[in-house]
Write a protein that holds these residues in place. Structure first.
Motif, PDB file in Angstrom:
ATOM      1  N   GLY A 244      -1.280   8.243  -3.798  1.00 23.17           N
ATOM      2  CA  GLY A 244      -0.574   7.148  -3.786  1.00 23.17           C
ATOM      3  C   GLY A 244      -1.150   6.248  -4.817  1.00 23.17           C
TER       4      GLY A 244
ATOM      5  N   SER B  18       0.298   7.072  -8.062  1.00 26.50           N
ATOM      6  CA  SER B  18       2.028   6.730  -8.008  1.00 26.50           C
ATOM      7  C   SER B  18       1.507   4.327  -8.120  1.00 26.50           C
ATOM      8  N   VAL B  19       0.787   4.482  -7.435  1.00 23.60           N
ATOM      9  CA  VAL B  19       0.788   3.038  -8.253  1.00 23.60           C
ATOM     10  C   VAL B  19      -0.273   3.208  -9.608  1.00 23.60           C
TER      11      VAL B  19
ATOM     12  N   VAL C 276       3.945   1.886   3.007  1.00 21.29           N
ATOM     13  CA  VAL C 276       5.443   2.216   2.184  1.00 21.29           C
ATOM     14  C   VAL C 276       5.160   3.430   2.936  1.00 21.29           C
TER      15      VAL C 276
ATOM     16  N   TYR D 109       7.616   7.191   2.471  1.00 20.95           N
ATOM     17  CA  TYR D 109       8.410   7.679   1.166  1.00 20.95           C
ATOM     18  C   TYR D 109       8.607   9.043   1.444  1.00 20.95           C
TER      19      TYR D 109
ATOM     20  N   HIS E 212      10.282  10.299  -4.978  1.00 16.68           N
ATOM     21  CA  HIS E 212       9.266   9.585  -3.708  1.00 16.68           C
ATOM     22  C   HIS E 212       8.480   7.937  -4.956  1.00 16.68           C
TER      23      HIS E 212
ATOM     24  N   TYR F 241       1.172  -1.393  -0.241  1.00 14.68           N
ATOM     25  CA  TYR F 241      -0.358  -0.203   0.584  1.00 14.68           C
ATOM     26  C   TYR F 241       1.480   1.092   0.140  1.00 14.68           C
ATOM     27  N   ILE F 242       0.164   2.374  -1.127  1.00 20.52           N
ATOM     28  CA  ILE F 242       1.438   3.370  -0.865  1.00 20.52           C
ATOM     29  C   ILE F 242       0.143   4.264  -0.446  1.00 20.52           C
ATOM     30  N   HIS F 243       0.576   5.107   0.450  1.00 19.05           N
ATOM     31  CA  HIS F 243      -0.430   6.563   1.054  1.00 19.05           C
ATOM     32  C   HIS F 243      -0.798   7.547  -0.018  1.00 19.05           C
TER      33      HIS F 243
ATOM     34  N   GLY G  23      -3.498   2.229  -3.771  1.00 18.38           N
ATOM     35  CA  GLY G  23      -3.007   3.165  -3.178  1.00 18.38           C
ATOM     36  C   GLY G  23      -3.664   4.304  -3.341  1.00 18.38           C
TER      37      GLY G  23
ATOM     38  N   LEU H 109      -0.552  -3.957  -5.649  1.00 22.36           N
ATOM     39  CA  LEU H 109       0.057  -2.384  -5.469  1.00 22.36           C
ATOM     40  C   LEU H 109      -1.665  -2.096  -5.730  1.00 22.36           C
TER      41      LEU H 109
ATOM     42  N   GLN I 110       9.350   4.481  -3.584  1.00 19.74           N
ATOM     43  CA  GLN I 110       8.121   3.050  -2.933  1.00 19.74           C
ATOM     44  C   GLN I 110       8.866   2.353  -4.444  1.00 19.74           C
TER      45      GLN I 110
END
Length: 404
Positions: free
Chosen positions: A191, A194-195, A137, A139, A158, A106-108, A187, A185, A162
């Protein structure tokens, strides 16, 4: 506290044993000098104590009082945080007797300027109960995650953090009972952006099985379009901090650097922290992936018509390629005030309703269970269907799953 020890390829990590498995907090996946790309950790010099929450990147709440802000009251009230630029850490939640478990990374969110993985809604227990390992995560953010000078950094620090975290998970998660070949992934907001960017890079091709994006994924249109990095903006900002060389910029106190970034060039503050064409990780503006994806939008999200358009446009593109894309709308109005807001679905999607001060009802827990059952199925099979094929890949609006 009962502890549990795991021996990874990097060395030993000690976590906390819990009712549903184990929790490892502040696990270091990389290190980096200021304004330079991260280097993946391959060896720990000592046993890693992962029983306490680690640091997060310096941001507004590190220096200014934010108690009057909505998201403080909703997601962070009563929490304590520590800050450091050396913030490349993971939180890992594992089931009991984990073996070859599928993994969510998971990417916040937080506009690439704030946020961290120890806010109230980041709780992986409900996934461990479903036999899934949940990894969150941290970052670098704001000026620390976006600086460009064309020599030491072409931007996307950033995003490189990730990516390095995902690589660390691939190389080490089997020690925690995870299957490195079964990673999706997930997010939200920044996030999600990013994903989406990461799954479309050459660097991750064939390395992840799917993606779930809340409030930010889809065909980008006019929302923070990817562009070349603005070296002039960052050079001017560093000069205004009093630095004449790169080395002097690396030595400026973090608070001074952040404050100059925060207070000057307000338009640039938002635009220049986004994902850019760095020529290495992100080489073009094209979004091309063949893995299954899920997009979600909240009822009263940030610009919901635009987010819906983005998701549907990407889903149509996927359908033309013969790839699966699913869309959901989260229309539930949260008790007691009938609220709907950007990120409100995370209480449900991450199974953390009990951490909120809101008086959630039995129906809310039913929604949360259904969401997590479906996302757990998705990480295993690439389909968010559990007992029946009732959520179809997007073809028209009738295929959109609605939680309300």
């Amino acid at each position: 506290m009962q502890t549990v020890e795991v021996t990874t390829p990097c060395g030993k990590v000690i976590g906390e044993k819990t009712e549903y498995g184990a929790r490892f907090q502040g696990v270091r996946y990389a290190t980096a000098k200021r304004f330079e790309k991260p280097v993946e950790i391959t060896h720990y010099d000592a046993v890693q104590d992962a029983t306490k929450q680690g640091v997060c990147c310096p941001q507004m709440r590190a220096y200014w009082n934010e108690e009057h802000r909505f998201y403080y009251q909703e997601l962070r009230k009563g929490q304590t945080f520590t800050y450091s630029e050396d913030c490349q850490i993971l939180n890992i939640f594992t089931p009991d007797n984990a073996k070859d478990c599928p993994v969510i990374v998971y990417i916040h969110g937080g506009s690439f300027t704030g946020g961290s993985i120890n806010e109230k809604h980041f709780d992986g227990w409900q996934y461990t109960k479903r036999g899934v390992i949940f990894v969150a995560v941290n970052y670098r953010l704001n000026i620390f995650g976006s600086f460009v000078d064309g020599v030491h950094s072409n931007g996307n620090l950033h995003l490189f953090d990730q990516y390095t975290a995902i690589e660390w998970v691939r190389h080490n998660i089997s020690a925690f009972g995870g299957d490195p070949n079964s990673i999706i992934l997930m997010g939200q907001s920044a996030g999600a952006m990013s994903v989406q960017t990461l799954i479309c890079t050459d660097a991750l091709k064939g390395k992840v099985k799917g993606a779930v994006m809340f409030s930010g994924g889809g065909k980008r249109v006019g929302l923070l379009p990817i562009s070349k990095p603005n070296k002039r903006y960052w050079a001017k900002l560093v000069k205004e901090c009093g630095a004449k060389t790169f080395e002097e910029a690396q030595a400026i106190p973090a608070e001074q650097l952040w404050t100059v970034w925060k207070q000057k060039h307000l338009f640039g503050k938002a635009m220049e922290t986004k994902i850019v064409l760095d020529g290495e990780l992100v080489k073009d503006k094209k979004y091309n992936t063949d893995i299954p994806v899920i997009f979600g939008v909240d009822k009263k999200d940030l610009m919901p018509p635009l987010l819906n358009h983005m998701a549907q446009a990407f889903a149509r593109k996927q359908r033309r390629k013969g790839c699966k894309a699913y869309i959901f709308h989260f229309d539930r109005l949260l008790p007691p005030d009938g609220a709907s807001f950007h990120a409100c679905e995370l209480w449900y999607a991450l199974g953390s309703l009990a951490n909120s001060e809101r008086p959630f009802e039995s129906h809310d827990y039913e929604i949360a269970d259904d969401m997590m059952d479906r996302f757990s199925a998705f990480v295993r099979t690439g389909s968010p269907n559990v007992n029946a094929e009732d959520w179809h890949p997007y073809h028209s609006k009738k295929d959109i799953k609605v939680w309300e």
